[in-house]
Design a protein around this motif. Structure first.
Motif, PDB file in Angstrom:
ATOM      1  N   THR A  73      -6.456 -16.742   0.373  1.00 14.89           N
ATOM      2  CA  THR A  73      -5.843 -15.395  -0.089  1.00 14.89           C
ATOM      3  C   THR A  73      -5.841 -14.481   1.242  1.00 14.89           C
ATOM      4  N   MET A  74      -4.930 -14.239   1.803  1.00 15.98           N
ATOM      5  CA  MET A  74      -4.801 -13.528   2.946  1.00 15.98           C
ATOM      6  C   MET A  74      -5.128 -11.959   2.791  1.00 15.98           C
ATOM      7  N   MET A  75      -6.359 -11.543   3.661  1.00 13.84           N
ATOM      8  CA  MET A  75      -6.534 -10.152   3.525  1.00 13.84           C
ATOM      9  C   MET A  75      -6.066  -9.245   4.643  1.00 13.84           C
ATOM     10  N   ILE A  76      -5.073  -8.452   4.544  1.00 10.69           N
ATOM     11  CA  ILE A  76      -4.298  -7.765   5.513  1.00 10.69           C
ATOM     12  C   ILE A  76      -5.088  -6.343   5.869  1.00 10.69           C
ATOM     13  N   MET A  77      -4.687  -5.774   6.779  1.00 10.88           N
ATOM     14  CA  MET A  77      -5.214  -4.582   7.459  1.00 10.88           C
ATOM     15  C   MET A  77      -6.655  -4.569   7.866  1.00 10.88           C
ATOM     16  N   THR A  92     -18.199  -2.460   5.141  1.00  2.67           N
ATOM     17  CA  THR A  92     -17.424  -0.969   4.836  1.00  2.67           C
ATOM     18  C   THR A  92     -17.834  -0.327   6.074  1.00  2.67           C
ATOM     19  N   GLY A  93     -17.069   0.730   6.319  1.00  6.70           N
ATOM     20  CA  GLY A  93     -17.324   1.655   7.554  1.00  6.70           C
ATOM     21  C   GLY A  93     -15.863   2.151   8.043  1.00  6.70           C
ATOM     22  N   LYS A  94     -15.842   2.675   9.247  1.00  9.06           N
ATOM     23  CA  LYS A  94     -14.530   3.254   9.796  1.00  9.06           C
ATOM     24  C   LYS A  94     -13.852   2.150  10.346  1.00  9.06           C
ATOM     25  N   PRO A  95     -12.617   1.766   9.872  1.00  7.00           N
ATOM     26  CA  PRO A  95     -11.966   0.694  10.481  1.00  7.00           C
ATOM     27  C   PRO A  95     -10.980   1.200  11.762  1.00  7.00           C
ATOM     28  N   PRO A  96     -10.725   0.273  12.574  1.00  2.28           N
ATOM     29  CA  PRO A  96      -9.911   0.733  13.824  1.00  2.28           C
ATOM     30  C   PRO A  96      -8.636   1.250  13.255  1.00  2.28           C
ATOM     31  N   GLU A  97      -8.072   2.353  13.993  1.00  5.92           N
ATOM     32  CA  GLU A  97      -7.200   3.302  13.531  1.00  5.92           C
ATOM     33  C   GLU A  97      -5.793   2.521  13.400  1.00  5.92           C
ATOM     34  N   ALA A  98      -5.486   1.916  14.248  1.00  2.00           N
ATOM     35  CA  ALA A  98      -4.020   1.340  13.934  1.00  2.00           C
ATOM     36  C   ALA A  98      -3.935   0.186  13.429  1.00  2.00           C
ATOM     37  N   LEU A  99      -3.089  -0.119  12.645  1.00  2.00           N
ATOM     38  CA  LEU A  99      -2.801  -1.437  12.133  1.00  2.00           C
ATOM     39  C   LEU A  99      -2.325  -2.467  13.037  1.00  2.00           C
ATOM     40  N   ASP A 100      -2.317  -3.742  12.935  1.00  2.00           N
ATOM     41  CA  ASP A 100      -1.558  -4.539  13.971  1.00  2.00           C
ATOM     42  C   ASP A 100      -0.248  -4.991  13.425  1.00  2.00           C
ATOM     43  N   THR A 122      -3.874  -9.901  -0.176  1.00  2.00           N
ATOM     44  CA  THR A 122      -4.715  -8.756  -0.637  1.00  2.00           C
ATOM     45  C   THR A 122      -4.848  -7.765   0.829  1.00  2.00           C
ATOM     46  N   SER A 123      -5.720  -6.853   0.457  1.00  2.00           N
ATOM     47  CA  SER A 123      -6.085  -6.145   1.728  1.00  2.00           C
ATOM     48  C   SER A 123      -7.420  -5.265   1.233  1.00  2.00           C
ATOM     49  N   GLY A 132      -1.782   4.599   2.826  1.00  2.00           N
ATOM     50  CA  GLY A 132      -2.758   3.624   2.290  1.00  2.00           C
ATOM     51  C   GLY A 132      -2.432   2.125   2.647  1.00  2.00           C
ATOM     52  N   GLY A 133      -1.449   2.004   3.560  1.00  2.00           N
ATOM     53  CA  GLY A 133      -1.005   0.685   3.912  1.00  2.00           C
ATOM     54  C   GLY A 133       0.150   0.149   3.204  1.00  2.00           C
ATOM     55  N   ALA A 134       0.751   1.136   2.381  1.00  2.00           N
ATOM     56  CA  ALA A 134       1.939   0.631   1.598  1.00  2.00           C
ATOM     57  C   ALA A 134       2.984  -0.228   2.485  1.00  2.00           C
ATOM     58  N   ASP A 135       3.482   0.476   3.660  1.00  2.00           N
ATOM     59  CA  ASP A 135       4.481  -0.052   4.378  1.00  2.00           C
ATOM     60  C   ASP A 135       3.963  -1.585   4.936  1.00  2.00           C
ATOM     61  N   HIS A 136       2.673  -1.475   5.326  1.00  2.00           N
ATOM     62  CA  HIS A 136       2.416  -2.646   5.848  1.00  2.00           C
ATOM     63  C   HIS A 136       2.297  -3.965   4.909  1.00  2.00           C
TER      64      HIS A 136
END
Length: 317
Positions: A73-77, A92-100, A122-123, A132-136
């Motif tokens: 199961t791939m986990m994106i973002m 948990t925490g502050k993720p890197p700002e930009a998506l890959d 999933t993500s 929220g990552g919808a476009d990704h």
């Protein structure tokens, strides 16, 4: 598998909590350690494509079985979540700002390489991103469709709680075969188990998917053994059916570390069988209720049965 100990940098919000005892698992919960040729080949494909899997990040007990069959199961973002649910082992925490921006293509390549008939994507929660990552998600679905047009696609999404409701339209327009969003537990336990979420928001999200495109299967799941009772579980079933959810999963909660929410009890296989019978009686097209059930466990086989069940209901079998 990744180290499932709890360094402060992985779960800083849990580090101050007192330890909860981890009860000994009953015989029906124990699984074999992962390994073997198929497992290693799946692991290599994930590593070569720089992909994160929820199988590893969440410490899934079924990883050995699934990966040996080439199912991951791939986990994106990314691998850092902006929520801090007390049951979850994802960092948990502050993720890197930009998506890959190249991640959707790498997921599609891995799906093609594995030869998957059905994939679950999933993500983490990304409350830091406007949509929220919808476009990704949509880009990933389209990339998989391009590389593997015969593969059916199941997405397991966050709740998009802090987003404009219109972001769901972006995901639905990409036409996943299954839209899964887990309620996780009964509403009375949300403050201590899923504090960052809202039960009725999640229900409404599932209902809106059906309103926007009735051809998309909807799916949701809960864990048991967190402190709920039978009547509460059956009320969640009724709520899901009122939202026209097609597929219900119920599995045993397993405590990842002493800092996580405690296991209240181990629900017996017989009780799971009773839940399954009740759920079918309430009108779900597909139910998976066993101690080791997880959202993506046997997802491909279950999708085939789900599709057959709808065709039979519509007289198309």
């Amino acid at each position: 598998m990744r180290d499932l100990k709890i360094p402060e940098q992985r779960h800083p919000e849990k580090a101050h909590r007192p330890d909860n005892a981890q009860p000994k698992k009953p015989s029906w919960i124990r699984v074999k350690a992962p390994g073997g040729e198929g497992y290693l080949e799946t692991q290599k494909i994930m590593r070569d494509n720089g992909l994160v899997t929820v199988c590893e990040e969440a410490g899934c007990p079924n990883v050995g079985e699934c990966w040996s069959q080439g199912h991951a199961t791939m986990m994106i973002m990314g691998e850092v979540c902006t929520r801090a649910c007390s049951f979850c082992n994802i960092a948990t925490g502050k993720p890197p700002e930009a998506l890959d921006v190249f991640e959707p293509g790498r997921v599609a390549h891995a799906v093609e390489k594995l030869g998957l008939n059905h994939v679950v994507i999933t993500s983490v929660d990304r409350d830091d991103i406007k949509d929220g990552g919808a476009d990704h998600f949509a880009q990933t679905i389209r990339a998989v469709r391009h590389r593997s047009p015969k593969t059916t696609i199941e997405i397991l999404t966050p709740d998009f709680l802090k987003c404009d409701p219109a972001v769901l339209e972006v995901v639905v327009a990409a036409k996943p075969d299954v839209f899964n969003h887990n309620l996780e537990t009964v509403p009375g336990l949300y403050p201590e188990v899923r504090a960052g979420a809202r039960y009725f928001h999640s229900l409404r999200l599932l209902q809106r998917i059906k309103e926007m495109d009735a051809s998309i299967f909807t799916k949701s799941g809960i864990m048991v053994g967190l402190g709920e009772d039978e009547m509460q579980v059956k009320q969640v079933m009724d709520d899901m059916r009122a939202a026209d959810v097609d597929f219900l999963t119920i599995g045993q909660y397993l405590q990842p570390t002493p800092k996580h929410h405690r296991v209240d009890r181990f629900v017996t296989p017989e009780e799971f069988a009773t839940y399954e019978k009740s759920a079918y009686g309430k009108g779900f097209l597909m139910v998976s209720a066993t101690p080791l059930t997880r959202s993506s466990y046997h997802a491909g086989d279950d999708f085939a049965r789900l599709r057959d069940a709808r065709n039979a209901k519509l007289g198309l079998g």
